[in-house]
Design a protein around this motif. Structure first.
Motif, mmCIF file in Angstrom:
data_model
loop_
_atom_site.group_PDB
_atom_site.id
_atom_site.type_symbol
_atom_site.label_atom_id
_atom_site.label_comp_id
_atom_site.label_asym_id
_atom_site.label_seq_id
_atom_site.Cartn_x
_atom_site.Cartn_y
_atom_site.Cartn_z
ATOM 1 N N LYS A 135 8.769 -16.168 70.201
ATOM 2 C CA LYS A 135 7.624 -15.851 69.343
ATOM 3 C C LYS A 135 6.339 -15.761 70.163
ATOM 4 C CE LYS A 135 9.496 -17.853 65.090
ATOM 5 N NZ LYS A 135 9.363 -18.895 64.054
ATOM 6 N N SER A 136 6.175 -16.663 71.105
ATOM 7 C CA SER A 136 4.978 -16.623 71.946
ATOM 8 C C SER A 136 4.932 -15.334 72.760
ATOM 9 C CB SER A 136 4.956 -17.841 72.875
ATOM 10 O OG SER A 136 4.919 -19.042 72.136
ATOM 11 N N THR A 137 6.063 -14.968 73.337
ATOM 12 C CA THR A 137 6.124 -13.726 74.120
ATOM 13 C C THR A 137 5.843 -12.515 73.249
ATOM 14 O OG1 THR A 137 7.772 -14.746 75.572
ATOM 15 C CG2 THR A 137 7.566 -12.351 75.656
ATOM 16 N N PHE A 138 6.383 -12.531 72.043
ATOM 17 C CA PHE A 138 6.188 -11.412 71.116
ATOM 18 C C PHE A 138 4.707 -11.223 70.789
ATOM 19 C CE2 PHE A 138 5.661 -10.076 66.675
ATOM 20 C CZ PHE A 138 6.296 -8.850 66.688
ATOM 21 N N PHE A 139 4.042 -12.284 70.372
ATOM 22 C CA PHE A 139 2.648 -12.166 69.945
ATOM 23 C C PHE A 139 1.698 -11.904 71.116
ATOM 24 C CE2 PHE A 139 4.115 -14.693 66.166
ATOM 25 C CZ PHE A 139 3.830 -13.716 65.231
ATOM 26 N N GLN A 140 2.078 -12.315 72.305
ATOM 27 C CA GLN A 140 1.204 -12.111 73.459
ATOM 28 C C GLN A 140 1.447 -10.774 74.155
ATOM 29 O OE1 GLN A 140 1.009 -15.553 76.127
ATOM 30 N NE2 GLN A 140 1.474 -16.905 74.411
ATOM 31 N N SER A 141 2.383 -9.980 73.652
ATOM 32 C CA SER A 141 2.659 -8.655 74.223
ATOM 33 C C SER A 141 1.880 -7.614 73.426
ATOM 34 C CB SER A 141 4.163 -8.363 74.187
ATOM 35 O OG SER A 141 4.880 -9.350 74.904
ATOM 36 N N ALA A 142 0.715 -7.254 73.926
ATOM 37 C CA ALA A 142 -0.171 -6.349 73.182
ATOM 38 C C ALA A 142 0.464 -4.983 72.956
ATOM 39 C CB ALA A 142 -1.494 -6.198 73.934
ATOM 40 N N ASP A 143 1.202 -4.476 73.946
ATOM 41 C CA ASP A 143 1.807 -3.153 73.781
ATOM 42 C C ASP A 143 2.912 -3.169 72.734
ATOM 43 O OD1 ASP A 143 3.285 -4.813 75.375
ATOM 44 O OD2 ASP A 143 3.973 -3.256 76.750
ATOM 45 N N VAL A 144 3.606 -4.299 72.592
ATOM 46 C CA VAL A 144 4.636 -4.419 71.553
ATOM 47 C C VAL A 144 3.986 -4.481 70.172
ATOM 48 C CG1 VAL A 144 6.506 -5.856 70.653
ATOM 49 C CG2 VAL A 144 6.250 -5.542 73.120
ATOM 50 N N ILE A 145 2.947 -5.278 70.044
ATOM 51 C CA ILE A 145 2.226 -5.383 68.768
ATOM 52 C C ILE A 145 1.668 -4.024 68.359
ATOM 53 C CG2 ILE A 145 0.230 -6.433 67.635
ATOM 54 C CD1 ILE A 145 2.534 -8.345 68.018
ATOM 55 N N HIS A 146 1.254 -3.240 69.334
ATOM 56 C CA HIS A 146 0.687 -1.913 69.057
ATOM 57 C C HIS A 146 1.691 -1.011 68.338
ATOM 58 C CE1 HIS A 146 -1.898 1.588 69.701
ATOM 59 N NE2 HIS A 146 -0.816 2.244 70.087
ATOM 60 N N ASP A 147 2.983 -1.161 68.635
ATOM 61 C CA ASP A 147 4.009 -0.336 67.992
ATOM 62 C C ASP A 147 4.642 -1.013 66.782
ATOM 63 O OD1 ASP A 147 3.834 1.854 69.763
ATOM 64 O OD2 ASP A 147 5.030 0.804 71.254
ATOM 65 N N VAL A 148 4.720 -2.330 66.804
ATOM 66 C CA VAL A 148 5.403 -3.042 65.722
ATOM 67 C C VAL A 148 4.562 -3.056 64.442
ATOM 68 C CG1 VAL A 148 6.163 -5.331 64.969
ATOM 69 C CG2 VAL A 148 6.880 -4.454 67.191
ATOM 70 N N VAL A 149 3.258 -3.231 64.565
ATOM 71 C CA VAL A 149 2.417 -3.304 63.364
ATOM 72 C C VAL A 149 2.485 -2.010 62.544
ATOM 73 C CG1 VAL A 149 0.038 -3.497 62.541
ATOM 74 C CG2 VAL A 149 0.895 -5.096 64.255
ATOM 75 N N PRO A 150 2.346 -0.824 63.142
ATOM 76 C CA PRO A 150 2.524 0.400 62.337
ATOM 77 C C PRO A 150 3.910 0.500 61.715
ATOM 78 C CG PRO A 150 1.489 0.916 64.435
ATOM 79 C CD PRO A 150 1.929 -0.500 64.516
ATOM 80 N N LEU A 151 4.917 0.008 62.424
ATOM 81 C CA LEU A 151 6.283 0.014 61.889
ATOM 82 C C LEU A 151 6.360 -0.819 60.613
ATOM 83 C CD1 LEU A 151 9.489 -0.603 64.018
ATOM 84 C CD2 LEU A 151 9.154 -1.804 61.880
ATOM 85 N N MET A 152 5.785 -2.012 60.656
ATOM 86 C CA MET A 152 5.843 -2.894 59.491
ATOM 87 C C MET A 152 5.067 -2.302 58.318
ATOM 88 S SD MET A 152 7.763 -5.328 60.569
ATOM 89 C CE MET A 152 7.543 -6.663 59.398
ATOM 90 N N TYR A 153 3.929 -1.704 58.593
ATOM 91 C CA TYR A 153 3.152 -1.075 57.522
ATOM 92 C C TYR A 153 3.909 0.115 56.941
ATOM 93 C CZ TYR A 153 -1.230 -3.699 58.015
ATOM 94 O OH TYR A 153 -2.197 -4.683 58.001
ATOM 95 N N ALA A 154 4.570 0.881 57.803
ATOM 96 C CA ALA A 154 5.326 2.045 57.332
ATOM 97 C C ALA A 154 6.476 1.630 56.421
ATOM 98 C CB ALA A 154 5.860 2.839 58.523
#
Length: 412
Positions: A151-170
């Motif tokens: 979880k820490s690695t996930f939230f601290q990976s800005a490039d991953v968050i950049h793609d995952v957040v639009p995915l969740m909203y979609a």
């Protein structure tokens, strides 16, 4: 005696198609004749090979060999050839991002890095053709079940968050992203007493800023800068209480960029806009668009006074000009704002300020406007018609640049 028509017809058919032998002996004799003729024809078409030596020359050739060779030649014909199926060299074909995600889970090979590529592929696939199988719920369940380190690695990976957040909203899981933000603020999944993984460490504070910024991007994408501004204000108020020395730089850049893009059409109400100004970040703290530029677009009381004094200060103007020249789109957007400042000053009858902003634009943005003669600047500084003409010319020159007509400043 006359022969009947039926009898004549039977005689004719008998000549054309002789009947089968009436007795078993005749049938056997006919079968033997046919077999002998068939083997003789095969031996003529496929003669036996010559003997290997003289000792074997007396061995008679068996007709059955020719038959076998003929049958083998038929079976080996290219039309009857079958290709054996080859096993897949790289495992099963995974055509969709959901397939890849499920396969990575089954094989326990899912990593945060792999999740980034899967998320990006999913966004591309769903953009062209909506998928019946949603990746968002799977991703949320996976993250919920993971340990603190993942979880820490996930939230601290800005490039991953950049793609995952639009995915969740979609996938209609905006509420899940809000739950992630709450979880990131509280960090209940961290070990108690683990100061190295505290939610107040710079790494987690930056992760909170990135997640808020991405959520603001989604609000701006659906056309609501008001919602994005409200999100920034709420996060900035909390940050001012929890970690006042660590401003939300990414989130602030997100809202200022959106305002510069929309200018007077940003749609933020007065109260929220003033709160954004209250939580503006200074240029000395970080290289950002300053509060004075935002004041140009105040919903009810815009002003260029603060910007005039700021840009008149050489200690500020020098580093500021060096900074914005390095960023092409921002460089162009700020030129638009400087011209807006000249327009606003002209409307408020502050001719000196208007002339200053026009001089600044022609001096610092020669790549777009060129430069006017110094004589025109000095002798006509307070002449309204000349200032208006210069401003109109500057607007035309700015609009003539294809890269500036529609600056892609709003987050996408």
């Amino acid at each position: 005696m006359r022969v009947s028509a039926v009898l004549l017809l039977k005689n004719l058919l008998t000549r054309l198609h002789p009947p089968a032998p009436a007795t078993e002996r005749e049938s056997a004799r006919l079968l033997a004749v046919l077999d002998h003729a068939f083997r003789k024809q095969l031996d003529a078409a496929h003669p036996p090979p010559p003997p290997e030596d003289q000792q074997q020359s007396h061995v008679p050739t068996q007709p059955s060999r020719a038959v076998n060779r003929h049958l083998e030649s038929l079976l080996l014909h290219p039309l009857l050839e079958t290709k054996p199926s080859r096993p897949a060299a790289h495992g099963p074909t995974l055509r969709t991002a959901v397939d890849q995600f499920d396969h990575a889970l089954r094989t326990r090979t899912l990593t945060v890095t792999k999740l980034k590529s899967i998320s990006r592929q999913y966004l591309v696939q769903t953009k062209s053709k909506p998928s019946a199988e949603k990746l968002g719920p799977r991703l949320a369940a996976w993250l919920e079940a993971e340990n603190a380190q993942t979880k820490s690695t996930f939230f601290q990976s800005a490039d991953v968050i950049h793609d995952v957040v639009p995915l969740m909203y979609a996938d209609g899981l905006e509420s899940t992203v809000w739950a992630w933000l709450r979880s990131l603020y509280q960090c209940e999944w961290l070990r108690v007493g683990d100061t190295a993984s505290s939610a107040q460490t710079p790494a987690f504070l930056h992760a909170q800023d990135i997640l808020v910024s991405e959520m603001m991007r989604m609000a701006i994408r659906r056309g609501s800068i008001q919602d994005a501004a409200a999100q920034y204000v709420a996060a900035a108020v909390y940050r001012a209480q929890s970690a006042p020395t660590e401003p939300l730089t990414s989130s602030y850049k997100r809202i200022t960029t959106a305002i510069l893009h929309k200018r007077h059409r940003h749609g933020i109400d007065t109260s929220t806009f003033e709160q954004v100004l209250d939580h503006a970040i200074s240029f000395s703290r970080d290289r950002v668009v300053t509060r004075s530029f935002l004041q140009l677009y105040h919903p009810t009381s815009p002003t260029a006074e603060t910007l005039f004094h700021e840009l008149s200060n050489d200690s500020f103007a020098g580093p500021w000009h060096s900074w914005h020249r390095k960023h092409k789109l921002l460089h162009a957007a700020l030129l638009n704002s400087v011209l807006d400042a000249a327009q606003l000053s002209l409307e408020q009858s502050k001719f000196k300020h208007a002339s200053f902003f026009l001089d600044l634009a022609e001096t610092q943005w020669p790549d777009y406007l060129g430069a006017s003669s110094s004589c025109a600047k000095s002798t006509t500084a307070n002449h309204t018609s000349i200032i208006t003409s210069r401003l109109h010319r500057a607007r035309q020159l700015l609009a003539s640049h294809a890269s500036i007509v529609r600056p892609q400043l709003a987050p996408t």
